[in-house]
Design a protein around this motif. Sequence first.
Motif, PDB file in Angstrom:
ATOM      1  N   ASP A   1       0.801  -1.220   0.000  1.00 51.79           N
ATOM      2  CA  ASP A   1       0.000   0.000   0.000  1.00 51.79           C
ATOM      3  C   ASP A   1       0.833   1.270   0.000  1.00 51.79           C
ATOM      4  O   ASP A   1       0.316   2.324  -0.394  1.00 51.79           O
ATOM      5  CB  ASP A   1      -0.920   0.007   1.223  1.00 51.79           C
ATOM      6  CG  ASP A   1      -2.272   0.602   0.916  1.00 51.79           C
ATOM      7  OD1 ASP A   1      -2.674   1.579   1.575  1.00 51.79           O
ATOM      8  OD2 ASP A   1      -2.941   0.101   0.003  1.00 51.79           O
ATOM      9  N   TYR A   2       2.080   1.191   0.413  1.00 52.56           N
ATOM     10  CA  TYR A   2       2.892   2.402   0.509  1.00 52.56           C
ATOM     11  C   TYR A   2       4.192   2.299  -0.285  1.00 52.56           C
ATOM     12  O   TYR A   2       4.491   3.164  -1.110  1.00 52.56           O
ATOM     13  CB  TYR A   2       3.206   2.711   1.977  1.00 52.56           C
ATOM     14  CG  TYR A   2       1.974   2.992   2.801  1.00 52.56           C
ATOM     15  CD1 TYR A   2       1.346   4.236   2.732  1.00 52.56           C
ATOM     16  CD2 TYR A   2       1.415   2.034   3.631  1.00 52.56           C
ATOM     17  CE1 TYR A   2       0.208   4.514   3.473  1.00 52.56           C
ATOM     18  CE2 TYR A   2       0.269   2.291   4.378  1.00 52.56           C
ATOM     19  CZ  TYR A   2      -0.322   3.529   4.291  1.00 52.56           C
ATOM     20  OH  TYR A   2      -1.452   3.791   5.022  1.00 52.56           O
ATOM     21  N   VAL A   3       4.965   1.243  -0.053  1.00 53.34           N
ATOM     22  CA  VAL A   3       6.283   1.148  -0.680  1.00 53.34           C
ATOM     23  C   VAL A   3       6.164   0.842  -2.168  1.00 53.34           C
ATOM     24  O   VAL A   3       6.748   1.542  -3.011  1.00 53.34           O
ATOM     25  CB  VAL A   3       7.138   0.081   0.025  1.00 53.34           C
ATOM     26  CG1 VAL A   3       8.529   0.023  -0.618  1.00 53.34           C
ATOM     27  CG2 VAL A   3       7.255   0.382   1.514  1.00 53.34           C
ATOM     28  N   ALA A   4       5.387  -0.200  -2.525  1.00 53.36           N
ATOM     29  CA  ALA A   4       5.300  -0.618  -3.923  1.00 53.36           C
ATOM     30  C   ALA A   4       4.695   0.446  -4.839  1.00 53.36           C
ATOM     31  O   ALA A   4       5.240   0.700  -5.917  1.00 53.36           O
ATOM     32  CB  ALA A   4       4.522  -1.937  -4.026  1.00 53.36           C
ATOM     33  N   PRO A   5       3.560   1.098  -4.477  1.00 49.88           N
ATOM     34  CA  PRO A   5       3.037   2.140  -5.378  1.00 49.88           C
ATOM     35  C   PRO A   5       4.013   3.294  -5.606  1.00 49.88           C
ATOM     36  O   PRO A   5       4.159   3.785  -6.732  1.00 49.88           O
ATOM     37  CB  PRO A   5       1.768   2.612  -4.651  1.00 49.88           C
ATOM     38  CG  PRO A   5       1.347   1.469  -3.818  1.00 49.88           C
ATOM     39  CD  PRO A   5       2.628   0.842  -3.359  1.00 49.88           C
ATOM     40  N   LEU A   6       4.686   3.737  -4.535  1.00 56.66           N
ATOM     41  CA  LEU A   6       5.643   4.838  -4.679  1.00 56.66           C
ATOM     42  C   LEU A   6       6.833   4.417  -5.539  1.00 56.66           C
ATOM     43  O   LEU A   6       7.276   5.171  -6.423  1.00 56.66           O
ATOM     44  CB  LEU A   6       6.123   5.288  -3.299  1.00 56.66           C
ATOM     45  CG  LEU A   6       7.116   6.454  -3.257  1.00 56.66           C
ATOM     46  CD1 LEU A   6       6.508   7.693  -3.900  1.00 56.66           C
ATOM     47  CD2 LEU A   6       7.554   6.736  -1.831  1.00 56.66           C
ATOM     48  N   ALA A   7       7.348   3.203  -5.301  1.00 58.38           N
ATOM     49  CA  ALA A   7       8.492   2.736  -6.078  1.00 58.38           C
ATOM     50  C   ALA A   7       8.109   2.501  -7.536  1.00 58.38           C
ATOM     51  O   ALA A   7       8.883   2.819  -8.452  1.00 58.38           O
ATOM     52  CB  ALA A   7       9.045   1.443  -5.470  1.00 58.38           C
ATOM     53  N   ASP A   8       6.905   1.962  -7.770  1.00 56.80           N
ATOM     54  CA  ASP A   8       6.472   1.710  -9.137  1.00 56.80           C
ATOM     55  C   ASP A   8       6.281   3.018  -9.903  1.00 56.80           C
ATOM     56  O   ASP A   8       6.653   3.130 -11.077  1.00 56.80           O
ATOM     57  CB  ASP A   8       5.176   0.911  -9.132  1.00 56.80           C
ATOM     58  CG  ASP A   8       4.750   0.494 -10.526  1.00 56.80           C
ATOM     59  OD1 ASP A   8       5.392  -0.404 -11.097  1.00 56.80           O
ATOM     60  OD2 ASP A   8       3.778   1.070 -11.052  1.00 56.80           O
ATOM     61  N   LYS A   9       5.695   4.015  -9.249  1.00 55.19           N
ATOM     62  CA  LYS A   9       5.518   5.309  -9.897  1.00 55.19           C
ATOM     63  C   LYS A   9       6.872   5.945 -10.211  1.00 55.19           C
ATOM     64  O   LYS A   9       7.069   6.520 -11.294  1.00 55.19           O
ATOM     65  CB  LYS A   9       4.697   6.236  -9.001  1.00 55.19           C
ATOM     66  CG  LYS A   9       4.340   7.563  -9.645  1.00 55.19           C
ATOM     67  CD  LYS A   9       3.444   8.394  -8.743  1.00 55.19           C
ATOM     68  CE  LYS A   9       3.094   9.726  -9.404  1.00 55.19           C
ATOM     69  NZ  LYS A   9       2.206  10.544  -8.533  1.00 55.19           N
TER      70      LYS A   9
END
Length: 368
Positions: free
Chosen positions: A122-130
Amino acid sequence: MKTIRRLLYVEVILAVALVTLGFVTLFYFFDFVEELQAVGKHKDTGYTVAQALLYVALMLPSHLYELLPITVLIGTIFVMARLAQSSEFTILRTSGLGPWRALRALLLLGLGFVALTFAVGDYVAPLADKSAQLLKSRYQGKVTVGKTGAWLKEKQAYSHYFANVGALTPDGNMRDVRVFEFDNQGILVTMTEGQTAKFNKDDSWLLEKADHSEFTSADTNASKVDRALVEAFRWPTQISAEMVATAVLRPERMGTIDLFQYMHHLDANGQTAQKYEIQFWKKVFYPLSCLVMVVLALPFAYLHFRSGSVATYVFGGVMAGISFVLLNNVLGDLGALRGWQPWITAALPGLIYSFASLTAFSWLVIRR
């Protein structure tokens, strides 16, 4: 009991960490080999091997989120089977570690894995993917969803608007934007095309170098088109940058709050939101699958092993984890095609494996 819990927790966490490291390293290698094809294609922007390594590294949190339930299952099965083979678990049982205490201890550990999975997804993956998509767009020029772009709809007081965004630029703006305005009778009123557009702070889009056309009916048999080229055209709208990013990027890579807001926007504008509802409920239920996995692994501690048979059960754990991921993906697509309830579609894989784990626990542990 604290000593027993400490022993189990340390063993399981170390095993899960090693298995996760192995899987993540394997995915990193495969992604890097695939990304090497793009190195050298954009010589004018300088997409090098170092940039490819950074891009693949930013994609790792997404893989980690998908792999955590599988690695929790494999790591816990390995620890339970090894303790059973060396008779250590038998000693723990004679020391007062009953089935329900063992289950409660593993469930507490599973809650920790649930929190970790939720935080990563919910926090790390979306930010890293963006960040990864913006990094790659810096060398390829844009982030797009294909030839048709992303379509968004908004209802206003007397009009219905349809906006088409061709791509996102590295600085967060939009490219190849078209805005169609229809009245309440479904008649096209205006059409505005802009080469680029950006988000204003006052809930509006600013289309630059826009081609604005107005369609008016002089009578029932004739119509008139007024066309004008303007340097900037302001379109007031509630469609935010996060909503556009959600439409352009893959929904499974978005956070739970962003998905919920986008679902609400689609429902308010009369658009189907089932695909995003399924992904939203997957985001809710997927971390809970770590609890299912630790329960599924507990019966392995009550089996009798011969020398060398641990690897067989670990391989069975790998197959069970892969089957869970496959079932989760297949039911998601099947639910979207069949129009099933989104929360049932997302929860069904966890319910099936929960039933299997509780059945195995009651048969191997309680009755035997």
